[in-house]
Write an enzyme that holds these catalytic residues in place. Structure first.
Site, short mmCIF file in Angstrom:
data_model
loop_
_atom_site.label_atom_id
_atom_site.label_comp_id
_atom_site.label_asym_id
_atom_site.label_seq_id
_atom_site.Cartn_x
_atom_site.Cartn_y
_atom_site.Cartn_z
N SER A 38 0.80 -1.23 0.00
CA SER A 38 0.00 0.00 0.00
C SER A 38 0.83 1.28 0.00
O SER A 38 0.33 2.33 -0.37
CB SER A 38 -0.93 0.02 1.22
OG SER A 38 -0.16 -0.09 2.40
N ASP A 329 -3.90 7.93 7.63
CA ASP A 329 -4.76 7.00 8.37
C ASP A 329 -3.88 6.32 9.42
O ASP A 329 -2.75 6.77 9.65
CB ASP A 329 -5.49 6.03 7.42
CG ASP A 329 -4.56 5.06 6.69
OD1 ASP A 329 -3.38 4.93 7.11
OD2 ASP A 329 -5.01 4.44 5.71
N HIS A 332 -0.67 4.84 7.28
CA HIS A 332 -0.02 5.38 6.08
C HIS A 332 0.28 6.86 6.19
O HIS A 332 -0.55 7.63 6.65
CB HIS A 332 -0.93 5.13 4.87
CG HIS A 332 -1.23 3.68 4.66
ND1 HIS A 332 -2.40 3.10 5.12
CD2 HIS A 332 -0.51 2.69 4.09
CE1 HIS A 332 -2.38 1.81 4.82
NE2 HIS A 332 -1.26 1.52 4.20
#
Ligand SMILES: *[C@@H]1O[C@H](CO)[C@@H](O)[C@H](O)[C@H]1NC(C)=O
Ligand SMILES: *[C@@H]1O[C@H](CO)[C@@H](O)[C@H](O)[C@H]1NC(C)=O
Length: 354
Positions: A38, A329, A332
């Protein structure tokens, strides 16, 4: 505006372009080609069935046009900034997005998938695209590039591209420390060694397919991501120091592996890109980096546990300005943090490719 000042401005403009184009070709980086999780998935997971998605608000609120592209951030990712700083496009296309032409993909693309790990089992749990599958897509892409551009042009693009691997954190936080299977098979140190073997194999695979300029990022201090602070039973809210030790151990072994790869792979240059140092420095000195508001919680939701769909439930943002937060978040980095990391690795490890 006086004619002199107009002239002066035009001169600056010309110099600016001369500078950017000389930068773009200085080290012959033809494209940026990305594998990972991610941290560098620019939208591949939008096209596969998985819960690890970020293609809805508030993700992307600071991206061009406020679009939620699938990037796990409020804006661009580290590899987008690296691409731009190399004189390549300002954002890196996702391979599975069929909206891009082969010409657009020829200057860079990402095969990365949120939830992936070095260990095949990690992507199985998260239904992400495994690293082996990402390398198969790379092979498929090379064939498409040869068809479109001819063999010699395609070979040059492939050998002059910068390859970035950004992967490994999920093997610990979503697999080893979260589920019993690998812990029953390996001690932590054995698992680190197992992962390093897989990292080595992935670089060799990319080399076999034509990669020559390769950057492998180390792990960040993942014990300090907001979700791990929340789950830390020893000291709620504090960094999980055991996890940070594991990251440092992984990074030390990765550096050894990189040294060996450089001896073994003729004509290739492999570098280790340290992201641990800059992130731990920011965590220790938030205001030096303009993160005065918060380095311990994410911007979306409560900031303590939400990622992906849980983030989407919490509109509007609880924080006013995501870029004053280290994390967007609970796992991240914010866009501004991504830009700082990109600058840092371009001025250190990746410098040899400029
Ligand atoms: C740039 O590419 C050309 C053609 O592929 C090659 O001859 C040259 O050595 C490369 N220069 C650098 C700095 O990599
Ligand atoms: C991971 O999965 C791929 C594809 O299924 C397989 O070829 C490879 O051998 C697996 N790697 C390991 C270490 O099990």
């Amino acid at each position: 505006m006086s004619p002199q000042s107009l002239c002066y401005r035009l001169l600056l403009l010309v110099l600016h372009f001369a500078f950017s184009s000389s930068r773009a070709t200085a080290g012959n980086v033809s494209a940026i080609i990305v594998f990972g999780d991610s941290t560098v998935d620019t939208g591949n997971n939008n096209f596969i069935p998985t819960v690890a998605k970020a293609n809805f608000p508030p993700y992307g609120c600071d991206f061009d046009g406020g679009v939620a592209t699938g990037r796990f951030s409020n804006g661009r990712l580290v590899t987008d900034f690296v691409s731009e700083m190399l004189g390549l496009p300002s954002s890196v296309p996702a391979y599975l997005d069929t909206g891009y032409t082969i010409d657009q993909l020829a200057t860079g693309l990402s095969f990365a998938s949120a939830g992936a790990g070095l260990d095949n089992l990690t992507a199985k749990f998260t239904t992400a695209i495994s690293l082996s599958q990402q390398l198969e897509y790379f092979e498929e892409f090379i064939e498409r590039l040869k068809l479109a551009k001819g063999h010699s042009v395609a070979d040059e693009i492939i050998s002059e591209a910068l390859y970035i691997f950004s992967i490994g954190t999920n093997d610990f936080i979503l697999n080893y420390f979260a589920l019993p299977i690998r812990r029953a098979q390996y001690t932590t140190l054995e698992y680190v060694a197992y992962l390093i073997g897989l990292a080595d194999a992935a670089v060799r695979d990319a080399y076999r397919l034509g990669a020559r300029k390769i950057g492998f990022t180390g792990l960040g201090p993942f014990g300090c991501i907001p979700a791990e602070r929340t789950l830390n039973l020893d000291e709620t809210g504090g960094c999980n120091e055991e996890y940070n030790q594991v990251a440092m151990r992984f990074n030390a072994e990765l550096q050894d592996a990189v040294r060996k790869l450089n001896r073994g792979l003729a004509g290739a240059q492999v570098v280790y890109a340290d992201t641990y140092s800059v992130l731990s420095t920011i965590v220790a000195n938030p205001s030096d980096y303009g993160f005065d508001e918060n380095v311990a919680q994410g911007c979306c939701g409560t900031g303590r546990i939400e990622t992906s769909v849980l983030c989407g439930l919490e509109e509007p943002l609880t924080c006013q300005d995501p870029n004053k937060y280290l994390f967007f978040d609970s796992a991240h980095p914010s866009e501004r943090a991504c830009k700082i990391i990109a600058n840092d690795i371009l001025n250190s490890a990746l410098r040899v490719f400029l």
